[in-house]
Each structure stands twice: as C-alpha cells, then as structure tokens.
Design a protein around this motif. Structure first.
Motif, PDB file in Angstrom:
ATOM      1  N   ARG A  26      37.007  34.859  48.354  1.00  0.00           N
ATOM      2  CA  ARG A  26      37.647  35.755  47.392  1.00  0.00           C
ATOM      3  C   ARG A  26      36.850  37.053  47.349  1.00  0.00           C
ATOM      4  O   ARG A  26      35.628  37.037  47.429  1.00  0.00           O
ATOM      5  CB  ARG A  26      37.628  35.157  45.985  1.00  0.00           C
ATOM      6  CG  ARG A  26      38.639  34.083  45.739  1.00  0.00           C
ATOM      7  CD  ARG A  26      38.518  33.582  44.304  1.00  0.00           C
ATOM      8  NE  ARG A  26      37.220  32.989  44.064  1.00  0.00           N
ATOM      9  CZ  ARG A  26      36.951  31.679  44.193  1.00  0.00           C
ATOM     10  NH1 ARG A  26      37.892  30.846  44.541  1.00  0.00           N
ATOM     11  NH2 ARG A  26      35.747  31.230  43.959  1.00  0.00           N
ATOM     12  N   MET A  27      37.570  38.149  47.157  1.00  0.00           N
ATOM     13  CA  MET A  27      36.912  39.418  46.882  1.00  0.00           C
ATOM     14  C   MET A  27      37.362  39.891  45.513  1.00  0.00           C
ATOM     15  O   MET A  27      38.541  40.200  45.309  1.00  0.00           O
ATOM     16  CB  MET A  27      37.284  40.476  47.927  1.00  0.00           C
ATOM     17  CG  MET A  27      36.605  40.264  49.258  1.00  0.00           C
ATOM     18  SD  MET A  27      36.569  41.781  50.268  1.00  0.00           S
ATOM     19  CE  MET A  27      38.303  42.168  50.400  1.00  0.00           C
ATOM     20  N   TYR A  28      36.437  39.931  44.580  1.00  0.00           N
ATOM     21  CA  TYR A  28      36.761  40.430  43.245  1.00  0.00           C
ATOM     22  C   TYR A  28      36.890  41.943  43.302  1.00  0.00           C
ATOM     23  O   TYR A  28      36.044  42.629  43.888  1.00  0.00           O
ATOM     24  CB  TYR A  28      35.681  40.037  42.249  1.00  0.00           C
ATOM     25  CG  TYR A  28      35.560  38.557  42.081  1.00  0.00           C
ATOM     26  CD1 TYR A  28      36.534  37.853  41.375  1.00  0.00           C
ATOM     27  CD2 TYR A  28      34.515  37.856  42.645  1.00  0.00           C
ATOM     28  CE1 TYR A  28      36.447  36.477  41.235  1.00  0.00           C
ATOM     29  CE2 TYR A  28      34.409  36.489  42.513  1.00  0.00           C
ATOM     30  CZ  TYR A  28      35.382  35.809  41.809  1.00  0.00           C
ATOM     31  OH  TYR A  28      35.294  34.451  41.691  1.00  0.00           O
ATOM     32  N   LEU A  29      37.942  42.451  42.657  1.00  0.00           N
ATOM     33  CA  LEU A  29      38.204  43.884  42.751  1.00  0.00           C
ATOM     34  C   LEU A  29      37.079  44.718  42.152  1.00  0.00           C
ATOM     35  O   LEU A  29      36.793  45.809  42.633  1.00  0.00           O
ATOM     36  CB  LEU A  29      39.542  44.229  42.069  1.00  0.00           C
ATOM     37  CG  LEU A  29      40.743  44.195  43.021  1.00  0.00           C
ATOM     38  CD1 LEU A  29      40.998  42.827  43.597  1.00  0.00           C
ATOM     39  CD2 LEU A  29      41.984  44.720  42.337  1.00  0.00           C
ATOM     40  N   ASP A  30      36.417  44.182  41.123  1.00  0.00           N
ATOM     41  CA  ASP A  30      35.360  44.977  40.495  1.00  0.00           C
ATOM     42  C   ASP A  30      34.081  45.018  41.332  1.00  0.00           C
ATOM     43  O   ASP A  30      33.117  45.677  40.952  1.00  0.00           O
ATOM     44  CB  ASP A  30      35.087  44.500  39.070  1.00  0.00           C
ATOM     45  CG  ASP A  30      34.684  43.032  39.001  1.00  0.00           C
ATOM     46  OD1 ASP A  30      34.372  42.432  40.059  1.00  0.00           O
ATOM     47  OD2 ASP A  30      34.686  42.479  37.895  1.00  0.00           O
ATOM     48  N   GLY A  43      49.405  42.230  48.044  1.00  0.00           N
ATOM     49  CA  GLY A  43      48.760  41.780  49.269  1.00  0.00           C
ATOM     50  C   GLY A  43      47.669  42.755  49.668  1.00  0.00           C
ATOM     51  O   GLY A  43      47.722  43.933  49.316  1.00  0.00           O
ATOM     52  N   LEU A  44      46.701  42.252  50.411  1.00  0.00           N
ATOM     53  CA  LEU A  44      45.670  43.116  50.979  1.00  0.00           C
ATOM     54  C   LEU A  44      45.979  43.281  52.457  1.00  0.00           C
ATOM     55  O   LEU A  44      46.111  42.284  53.182  1.00  0.00           O
ATOM     56  CB  LEU A  44      44.290  42.501  50.781  1.00  0.00           C
ATOM     57  CG  LEU A  44      43.115  43.320  51.344  1.00  0.00           C
ATOM     58  CD1 LEU A  44      42.956  44.628  50.580  1.00  0.00           C
ATOM     59  CD2 LEU A  44      41.828  42.517  51.299  1.00  0.00           C
ATOM     60  N   LEU A  52      45.806  40.424  55.165  1.00  0.00           N
ATOM     61  CA  LEU A  52      44.489  39.786  55.076  1.00  0.00           C
ATOM     62  C   LEU A  52      44.349  38.819  53.905  1.00  0.00           C
ATOM     63  O   LEU A  52      43.503  37.928  53.940  1.00  0.00           O
ATOM     64  CB  LEU A  52      43.408  40.860  54.932  1.00  0.00           C
ATOM     65  CG  LEU A  52      43.430  41.983  55.981  1.00  0.00           C
ATOM     66  CD1 LEU A  52      42.367  43.010  55.674  1.00  0.00           C
ATOM     67  CD2 LEU A  52      43.263  41.419  57.375  1.00  0.00           C
ATOM     68  N   GLY A  53      45.147  39.027  52.847  1.00  0.00           N
ATOM     69  CA  GLY A  53      44.979  38.164  51.682  1.00  0.00           C
ATOM     70  C   GLY A  53      45.988  38.475  50.605  1.00  0.00           C
ATOM     71  O   GLY A  53      46.793  39.404  50.736  1.00  0.00           O
ATOM     72  N   VAL A  54      45.938  37.707  49.542  1.00  0.00           N
ATOM     73  CA  VAL A  54      46.857  37.889  48.419  1.00  0.00           C
ATOM     74  C   VAL A  54      46.070  38.035  47.129  1.00  0.00           C
ATOM     75  O   VAL A  54      45.004  37.448  46.958  1.00  0.00           O
ATOM     76  CB  VAL A  54      47.841  36.705  48.283  1.00  0.00           C
ATOM     77  CG1 VAL A  54      48.789  36.671  49.463  1.00  0.00           C
ATOM     78  CG2 VAL A  54      47.115  35.385  48.154  1.00  0.00           C
ATOM     79  N   ASP A  62      39.008  35.184  34.606  1.00  0.00           N
ATOM     80  CA  ASP A  62      40.016  36.185  34.289  1.00  0.00           C
ATOM     81  C   ASP A  62      39.753  37.500  35.014  1.00  0.00           C
ATOM     82  O   ASP A  62      39.841  38.573  34.430  1.00  0.00           O
ATOM     83  CB  ASP A  62      40.089  36.408  32.776  1.00  0.00           C
ATOM     84  CG  ASP A  62      41.395  37.097  32.384  1.00  0.00           C
ATOM     85  OD1 ASP A  62      42.390  36.942  33.131  1.00  0.00           O
ATOM     86  OD2 ASP A  62      41.412  37.787  31.354  1.00  0.00           O
ATOM     87  N   ARG A  63      39.400  37.394  36.284  1.00  0.00           N
ATOM     88  CA  ARG A  63      39.126  38.584  37.079  1.00  0.00           C
ATOM     89  C   ARG A  63      40.113  38.671  38.225  1.00  0.00           C
ATOM     90  O   ARG A  63      40.309  37.698  38.945  1.00  0.00           O
ATOM     91  CB  ARG A  63      37.720  38.522  37.689  1.00  0.00           C
ATOM     92  CG  ARG A  63      36.608  38.683  36.702  1.00  0.00           C
ATOM     93  CD  ARG A  63      35.316  38.194  37.306  1.00  0.00           C
ATOM     94  NE  ARG A  63      34.695  39.180  38.184  1.00  0.00           N
ATOM     95  CZ  ARG A  63      33.666  38.894  38.976  1.00  0.00           C
ATOM     96  NH1 ARG A  63      33.166  37.688  39.022  1.00  0.00           N
ATOM     97  NH2 ARG A  63      33.133  39.836  39.718  1.00  0.00           N
ATOM     98  N   PRO A  64      40.699  39.844  38.426  1.00  0.00           N
ATOM     99  CA  PRO A  64      41.566  40.000  39.602  1.00  0.00           C
ATOM    100  C   PRO A  64      40.744  39.971  40.877  1.00  0.00           C
ATOM    101  O   PRO A  64      39.628  40.496  40.938  1.00  0.00           O
ATOM    102  CB  PRO A  64      42.226  41.363  39.400  1.00  0.00           C
ATOM    103  CG  PRO A  64      41.351  42.089  38.454  1.00  0.00           C
ATOM    104  CD  PRO A  64      40.634  41.068  37.621  1.00  0.00           C
ATOM    105  N   ALA A  65      41.309  39.348  41.878  1.00  0.00           N
ATOM    106  CA  ALA A  65      40.605  39.183  43.152  1.00  0.00           C
ATOM    107  C   ALA A  65      41.632  39.089  44.271  1.00  0.00           C
ATOM    108  O   ALA A  65      42.813  38.833  44.024  1.00  0.00           O
ATOM    109  CB  ALA A  65      39.754  37.914  43.127  1.00  0.00           C
ATOM    110  N   PHE A  66      41.184  39.309  45.490  1.00  0.00           N
ATOM    111  CA  PHE A  66      41.995  38.996  46.654  1.00  0.00           C
ATOM    112  C   PHE A  66      41.493  37.706  47.253  1.00  0.00           C
ATOM    113  O   PHE A  66      40.304  37.572  47.548  1.00  0.00           O
ATOM    114  CB  PHE A  66      41.935  40.109  47.703  1.00  0.00           C
ATOM    115  CG  PHE A  66      42.776  41.303  47.348  1.00  0.00           C
ATOM    116  CD1 PHE A  66      44.152  41.208  47.353  1.00  0.00           C
ATOM    117  CD2 PHE A  66      42.191  42.507  46.999  1.00  0.00           C
ATOM    118  CE1 PHE A  66      44.945  42.301  47.024  1.00  0.00           C
ATOM    119  CE2 PHE A  66      42.965  43.605  46.670  1.00  0.00           C
ATOM    120  CZ  PHE A  66      44.348  43.501  46.686  1.00  0.00           C
TER     121      PHE A  66
END
Ligand code: ZN
Length: 80
Positions: A26-30, A43-44, A52-54, A62-66
C-alpha cells in the motif's frame, strides 16, 4: 525514501516515504511526494497509462492509500 517506478515501462511515478519493513503493498497518500501522475483518481496509473493499483481507505487508520498490484512497480532507495 523510495523512488517508485512502473514495472512495465520504467516511468517514474512518485516518491514514497515507507513506514515499517516488508513489501510495499500500500502507498498512503500522505506519504507520497513528487507525484508525476494524478493521485485524485480511483486508480493509480503510470505516465504511460499502465494500471498500477486502486485507491482504498485503509480502515484501520482511516487513511486513503493506493493498494498496489503485485509486481506493478519497482522501488529504488533514494535519499530524501
Ligand atoms: Zn508504465
């Protein structure tokens, strides 16, 4: 700090500050910096359009991530 690139074409995608050991699933947006592509979509995609990902909301925090597909990206350690 990791430099994230597309596995298929090698295009740079972003930099990422990873928290903790293990595979990058996972990649957290922050923690994303210097993005070369939009982070606003569901999507990424790499600059060449490879998928590459969703986007997910990681419920535990509660963090947005890909969420990255298996072997979708390569990572290279760079100095922050
Ligand atoms: Zn690509």
């Amino acid at each position: 700090m990791l430099e994230i690139a597309c596995e298929s074409c090698g295009s740079a995608v972003c930099r990422y500050q990873k928290d903790g050991p293990g595979n990058l699933r996972r990649m957290y947006l922050d923690r994303v910096s210097d993005p070369k592509v939009s982070l606003d979509d569901k999507g990424l995609f790499c600059p060449e359009g490879h998928w590459l990902g969703v986007k997910i909301i990681y419920k535990k925090e509660d963090r947005p991530a890909f969420r990255l597909f298996v072997d979708a990206v390569t990572k290279k350690i760079v100095k922050g």
